[in-house]
Design a protein around this motif. Structure first.
Motif, mmCIF file in Angstrom:
data_model
loop_
_atom_site.group_PDB
_atom_site.id
_atom_site.type_symbol
_atom_site.label_atom_id
_atom_site.label_comp_id
_atom_site.label_asym_id
_atom_site.label_seq_id
_atom_site.Cartn_x
_atom_site.Cartn_y
_atom_site.Cartn_z
ATOM 1 N N ASP A 109 -4.589 -3.865 -7.567
ATOM 2 C CA ASP A 109 -3.439 -3.730 -6.662
ATOM 3 C C ASP A 109 -3.859 -3.951 -5.211
ATOM 4 O O ASP A 109 -3.156 -4.633 -4.447
ATOM 5 C CB ASP A 109 -2.812 -2.338 -6.816
ATOM 6 N N ILE A 110 -4.991 -3.376 -4.821
ATOM 7 C CA ILE A 110 -5.447 -3.503 -3.434
ATOM 8 C C ILE A 110 -5.869 -4.943 -3.146
ATOM 9 O O ILE A 110 -5.613 -5.473 -2.053
ATOM 10 C CB ILE A 110 -6.589 -2.503 -3.166
ATOM 11 N N ASP A 112 -4.505 -7.458 -4.393
ATOM 12 C CA ASP A 112 -3.253 -8.216 -4.276
ATOM 13 C C ASP A 112 -2.476 -7.883 -3.011
ATOM 14 O O ASP A 112 -1.362 -8.382 -2.816
ATOM 15 C CB ASP A 112 -2.370 -7.952 -5.495
ATOM 16 N N ALA A 114 -1.781 -4.552 -1.812
ATOM 17 C CA ALA A 114 -1.129 -3.236 -1.770
ATOM 18 C C ALA A 114 -1.922 -2.284 -0.876
ATOM 19 O O ALA A 114 -3.141 -2.421 -0.720
ATOM 20 C CB ALA A 114 -1.011 -2.661 -3.175
ATOM 21 N N GLY A 115 -1.214 -1.318 -0.278
ATOM 22 C CA GLY A 115 -1.869 -0.284 0.499
ATOM 23 C C GLY A 115 -2.457 0.788 -0.411
ATOM 24 O O GLY A 115 -2.180 0.823 -1.614
ATOM 25 N N GLU A 118 0.213 3.039 -2.001
ATOM 26 C CA GLU A 118 0.924 2.338 -3.086
ATOM 27 C C GLU A 118 0.063 2.277 -4.347
ATOM 28 O O GLU A 118 0.564 2.439 -5.468
ATOM 29 C CB GLU A 118 1.293 0.929 -2.633
ATOM 30 N N ALA A 119 -1.246 2.052 -4.160
ATOM 31 C CA ALA A 119 -2.147 1.984 -5.311
ATOM 32 C C ALA A 119 -2.191 3.310 -6.054
ATOM 33 O O ALA A 119 -2.208 3.345 -7.289
ATOM 34 C CB ALA A 119 -3.552 1.593 -4.847
ATOM 35 N N HIS A 121 0.246 5.646 -5.818
ATOM 36 C CA HIS A 121 1.622 5.963 -6.227
ATOM 37 C C HIS A 121 2.020 5.256 -7.515
ATOM 38 O O HIS A 121 2.919 5.722 -8.228
ATOM 39 C CB HIS A 121 2.577 5.578 -5.097
ATOM 40 N N ASN A 122 1.352 4.154 -7.839
ATOM 41 C CA ASN A 122 1.682 3.398 -9.047
ATOM 42 C C ASN A 122 1.215 4.090 -10.332
ATOM 43 O O ASN A 122 1.491 3.586 -11.426
ATOM 44 C CB ASN A 122 1.054 1.997 -8.980
ATOM 45 N N CYS A 132 -0.275 11.858 -3.780
ATOM 46 C CA CYS A 132 0.053 10.568 -3.158
ATOM 47 C C CYS A 132 0.509 10.741 -1.711
ATOM 48 O O CYS A 132 0.123 9.963 -0.825
ATOM 49 C CB CYS A 132 1.128 9.854 -3.969
ATOM 50 N N ARG A 136 -1.073 9.262 1.757
ATOM 51 C CA ARG A 136 -0.320 8.521 2.773
ATOM 52 C C ARG A 136 -0.504 9.149 4.153
ATOM 53 O O ARG A 136 -0.696 8.427 5.151
ATOM 54 C CB ARG A 136 1.160 8.485 2.406
#
Length: 403
Positions: A109-110, A112, A114-115, A118-119, A121-122, A132, A136
């Protein structure tokens, strides 16, 4: 014991190499952490327990594993290691198949774009909303290592409180199950044999024996309906408890229980105070803090009160006033919040409340254990006395008849 070769980072970020003896790969990693070294690579030099192999998506991540991951993540960040490299190192080191697959997905994810939030939170099955949101806050404020240290405290604190409650409930649950099993065994196997003897003699059965005999006849004729009713009732309750209304009424019922309710309420206050103080220290606004607490408190009844307090706060009111009108919050909590608001030391006041209720949970656990023992003894005496009367009263009548 097996021997392991390791590569690790010390507190200053320098690489260290060496060997050590441990009972398992996880034990070797813990020994390195105790030496203030963050393992980057640990290999067995002799036969040792290998990594667990299983269906990763069906596995779970234990609190101890999450604590270890958070500590390692924090230490590697302080050593200046990049996020992608941290995830790669921790992916190689973890023995938990689910956590390993999650870390691999986070790395993708990172890459690609993503923050970090977000990584995390998924993957809600591993990282809670509280976890999460703390990530943040640390990412936005640039104080991620400090936030991870506070997260470690929260997870360890939560694990301790839950372990204490489970320990308190384990004994009464086991004894109650044994009582139920003993009741049905005596009712279905012992009573009928004696009753057949008494029927042949033709003596008038006493009331306890008639009750036991009627219960046995009911079970014998309707056990299929009872079984389906029991299974169906349990499934219906489980499904209902997944609805917001079901969770709310269930948790209100648990908080109203004698003995157990006070323990659950004090555990909720301890959790509220500890999480509230840490979120405030991390710079998260009060309204956001209450929203996070609503999803992280673990009790729908208390979470409902947070939602009500949040609505009043959005109208411009302070937190102490709405808190005093809410259920389940003790005068001590309300007063400490009011003092913290007036003095500007809300974080410190909440830390004091958390320490106090940690002690209260310990005392409530001990009182529960002390009180449950006599209650279970009375229950055991009632079951044994009932079946003793059901068997021995007609035997006494039979003896008198023979005489």
């Amino acid at each position: 014991m097996a021997r392991y070769a390791y590569k690790a980072l010390d507190e200053s970020g320098r690489k260290q190499k060496g060997t050590l003896e441990a009972e398992s790969l996880e034990g070797a990693e813990r020994m390195l952490l105790e030496r203030d070294l963050v393992p980057m690579e640990v290999k067995a030099l002799t036969a040792a327990a290998g990594r667990g192999v299983g269906l990763g998506r069906f596995a779970s991540v234990k609190a101890e594993e999450l604590i270890l991951f958070t500590k390692q993540f924090r230490t590697l960040l302080r050593a200046g290691v990049g996020i992608l490299r941290i995830l790669e190192v921790l992916e190689k080191q973890t023995e938990n198949t689910k956590l390993r697959s999650v870390l691999a997905a986070m790395g993708r994810d990172i890459r690609d774009g993503a923050g970090l939030f977000e990584a995390f939170h998924n993957h809600p099955s591993v990282f809670s909303p509280l976890y999460c949101n703390m990530i943040r806050a640390g990412e936005q404020s640039g104080s991620l290592p400090q936030v991870l240290e506070r997260l470690t405290y929260i997870i360890e604190h939560e694990h301790k409180v839950r372990s204490d409650i489970k320990s308190a409930l384990q004994y009464p649950i086991i004894v109650s199950l044994f009582l139920v099993v003993a009741f049905f065994v005596l009712l279905t196997f012992v009573i009928p044999k004696f009753v057949s003897i008494f029927d042949k003699v033709g003596i008038d059965l006493p009331l306890p024996t008639k009750i036991a005999l009627n219960l046995y006849a009911f079970l014998e004729n309707f056990w299929v309906l009872l079984l389906f009713g029991l299974v169906g009732g349990i499934l219906a309750l489980v499904l209902w408890f997944r609805t917001p209304t079901g969770r709310l009424l269930r948790d209100r019922f648990l908080l109203a229980l004698p003995l157990f309710g006070k323990l659950f309420a004090k555990a909720a206050m301890s959790r509220f105070a500890s999480i509230f103080s840490i979120l405030q220290a991390s710079g998260i606004p009060v309204l956001d803090t209450l929203k996070i607490l609503s999803g992280a408190i673990g009790n729908a009844a208390v979470a409902y009160e947070f939602d009500q307090i949040g609505e009043k706060l959005s109208e411009g009111k302070g937190i102490a006033g709405p808190l005093s009108e809410a259920r389940y919050f003790t005068p001590m909590v309300v007063n400490m919040v009011a003092i913290g608001e007036e003095s500007g030391n809300l974080e410190e006041m909440m830390q004091e409340v958390a320490v106090h209720y940690d002690d209260e949970v310990g005392y409530a656990t001990k009182r529960l254990s002390d009180a449950v023992g006599p209650l279970l003894t009375v229950g055991l005496a009632v079951v044994v006395g009932f079946f003793a009367a059901a068997i021995f009263l007609p035997m006494w009548d039979l003896t008198q008849m023979v005489k």
